[in-house]
Enzyme design. Structure first.
Site, PDB file in Angstrom:
ATOM      1  N   GLY A  73       0.656  -1.293   0.094  1.00  0.00           N
ATOM      2  CA  GLY A  73       0.057   0.015   0.019  1.00  0.00           C
ATOM      3  C   GLY A  73       0.823   1.269  -0.065  1.00  0.00           C
ATOM      4  N   ASP A 132      -5.602   2.013  10.670  1.00  0.00           N
ATOM      5  CA  ASP A 132      -7.014   1.625  10.939  1.00  0.00           C
ATOM      6  C   ASP A 132      -7.415   1.231  12.515  1.00  0.00           C
ATOM      7  OD1 ASP A 132      -9.697   0.893  11.013  1.00  0.00           O
ATOM      8  OD2 ASP A 132      -9.722  -0.704   9.480  1.00  0.00           O
ATOM      9  N   ASP A 187      -5.766  -0.586  -1.751  1.00  0.00           N
ATOM     10  CA  ASP A 187      -6.510  -1.769  -2.711  1.00  0.00           C
ATOM     11  C   ASP A 187      -7.742  -2.263  -2.367  1.00  0.00           C
ATOM     12  OD1 ASP A 187      -5.008  -3.040  -0.871  1.00  0.00           O
ATOM     13  OD2 ASP A 187      -5.474  -5.014  -2.408  1.00  0.00           O
TER      14      ASP A 187
HETATM   15  P1  IMP Z   1      -4.898  -2.011  10.939  1.00  0.00           P
HETATM   16  O1  IMP Z   1      -4.062  -3.118  11.232  1.00  0.00           O
HETATM   17  O2  IMP Z   1      -6.296  -2.453  11.235  1.00  0.00           O
HETATM   18  O3  IMP Z   1      -4.348  -0.457  11.498  1.00  0.00           O
HETATM   19  O4  IMP Z   1      -4.965  -2.205   9.212  1.00  0.00           O
HETATM   20  C1  IMP Z   1      -3.951  -1.730   8.578  1.00  0.00           C
HETATM   21  C2  IMP Z   1      -4.119  -2.299   7.185  1.00  0.00           C
HETATM   22  O5  IMP Z   1      -5.399  -2.735   6.581  1.00  0.00           O
HETATM   23  C3  IMP Z   1      -3.549  -1.327   6.133  1.00  0.00           C
HETATM   24  O6  IMP Z   1      -2.156  -1.410   5.894  1.00  0.00           O
HETATM   25  C4  IMP Z   1      -4.317  -1.569   4.914  1.00  0.00           C
HETATM   26  O7  IMP Z   1      -3.506  -2.641   4.148  1.00  0.00           O
HETATM   27  C5  IMP Z   1      -5.659  -2.445   5.382  1.00  0.00           C
HETATM   28  N1  IMP Z   1      -6.719  -1.281   5.510  1.00  0.00           N
HETATM   29  C6  IMP Z   1      -7.311  -0.742   6.552  1.00  0.00           C
HETATM   30  N2  IMP Z   1      -8.227   0.276   6.104  1.00  0.00           N
HETATM   31  C7  IMP Z   1      -8.354   0.119   4.837  1.00  0.00           C
HETATM   32  C8  IMP Z   1      -8.885   0.955   3.658  1.00  0.00           C
HETATM   33  O8  IMP Z   1      -9.899   1.539   4.153  1.00  0.00           O
HETATM   34  N3  IMP Z   1      -8.550   0.613   2.523  1.00  0.00           N
HETATM   35  C9  IMP Z   1      -7.874  -0.209   2.070  1.00  0.00           C
HETATM   36  N4  IMP Z   1      -7.124  -0.826   3.186  1.00  0.00           N
HETATM   37  C10 IMP Z   1      -7.074  -0.928   4.355  1.00  0.00           C
HETATM   38 MG    MG Z   2      -4.306  -4.075   1.815  1.00  0.00          MG
END
Ligand code: IMP
Ligand code: MG
Length: 206
Positions: A73, A132, A187
Site C-alpha cells: 500500500g 485503521d 486496494d
Molecule cells: P490496521 O492493522 O487495522 O491498522 O490495518 C492496516 C492495514 O489494513 C492497512 O495497511 C491496509 O492494508 C488495510 N486497510 C485498513 N483500512 C483500509 C482501507 O480503508 N482501505 C484499504 N486498505 C485498508
Molecule cells: Mg491491503
C-alpha cells in the site's frame, strides 16, 4: 519540440487544466459503480506531501532517515513523499500479511518480506498508507524497535477515526472517516492502487 504522435487534448500545462492522472482517475471512477465520492483529492495529497516533506527535512537535518515502506500500500505515497524530502534518504521495504481477511486486520501479523538493511543505529522512518485499528503498526513497531534503531518514527498518509493509540505516529497526512477507502496505493483485492486520489469504496468487501 513537436509531439511524436497526435497529442489529443492538452493535459500537460496551464492553470485549471487537469493533469493526465486526473483524467485517468475520473474515467476509472465513471466506469466503476463501486467507486464512491472523493475523500482526499489529488491536490490535497500533493499539498500535504509538500508540508510533510518540509517537516521531515527540518526534523532530520544532519541525520538522514532510512525510509521503511510497508508494502504494498505505501509504495505510491513513499515515492512521492521521498521526493519532497531534501535529504539523502535511503530506502527499504517490508511486506506484512495479516491472518484472516485481507480487508480487516486480525492483529496476528506475519512478515512476508523482511528488510535488507540492518537497523542498528539508524534513524528509521516507517512510511504507512493507512492506520485503521493500529494493530499492524503496533506489531511492526515492536518488531523494528527490537533491532536497536537510533530512532523510530512513523509517517502515515491516512489515519481512520477508529480507536488508535500509536504514540509513534509523528507525521499524519489526513484523518478520515471509518469507511473503506481505495486509491493512491490502497486496494481492494489488488485493484484501485493507481487511482490518483482517495475514494470511498461502495462495493462488497471480500
Ligand atoms: P490496521 O492493522 O487495522 O491498522 O490495518 C492496516 C492495514 O489494513 C492497512 O495497511 C491496509 O492494508 C488495510 N486497510 C485498513 N483500512 C483500509 C482501507 O480503508 N482501505 C484499504 N486498505 C485498508
Ligand atoms: Mg491491503
Amino acid at each position: 519540440m513537436a509531439p511524436l504522435s497526435s497529442p489529443g487534448p492538452d493535459v500537460t500545462s496551464g492553470a485549471g487544466v487537469p493533469q493526465v492522472a486526473d483524467i485517468a482517475g475520473e474515467r476509472l471512477a465513471r466506469e466503476d459503480p463501486d467507486l464512491g465520492e472523493v475523500i482526499v483529492t489529488e491536490d490535497e495529497i500533493r499539498d500535504k506531501i509538500r508540508e510533510l516533506g518540509a517537516r521531515i527535512t527540518a526534523d532530520y537535518a544532519g541525520r538522514p532517515p532510512l525510509l521503511v515502506g510497508v508494502l504494498k500500500g505505501a509504495f505510491v505515497f513513499m515515492s512521492d513523499l521521498s521526493r519532497a524530502i531534501a535529504l539523502p534518504v535511503e530506502f527499504d521495504f517490508m511486506a506484512v500479511a495479516s491472518y484472516g481477511s485481507s480487508t480487516r486486520t486480525s492483529g496476528v501479523v506475519r512478515i512476508v518480506k523482511d528488510l535488507d538493511t540492518d537497523l542498528a543505529g539508524r534513524h528509521v522512518l516507517v512510511v504507512e498508507d493507512i492506520v485503521d485499528s493500529g494493530l499492524t503498526l503496533a506489531f511492526l513497531l515492536r518488531n523494528l524497535a527490537a533491532r536497536q534503531p537510533a530512532s523510530l518514527a512513523v509517517c502515515a498518509l491516512l489515519v481512520k477515526d477508529t480507536e488508535v493509540t500509536a504514540p509513534e505516529l509523528s507525521y499524519i497526512g489526513f484523518h478520515i472517516p471509518r469507511d473503506f477507502v481505495v486509491g493512491y496505493g490502497l486496494d481492494v483485492a489488488e485493484r484501485y492502487r493507481n487511482l490518483p486520489c482517495i475514494r470511498r469504496y461502495n462495493g462488497q468487501l471480500p
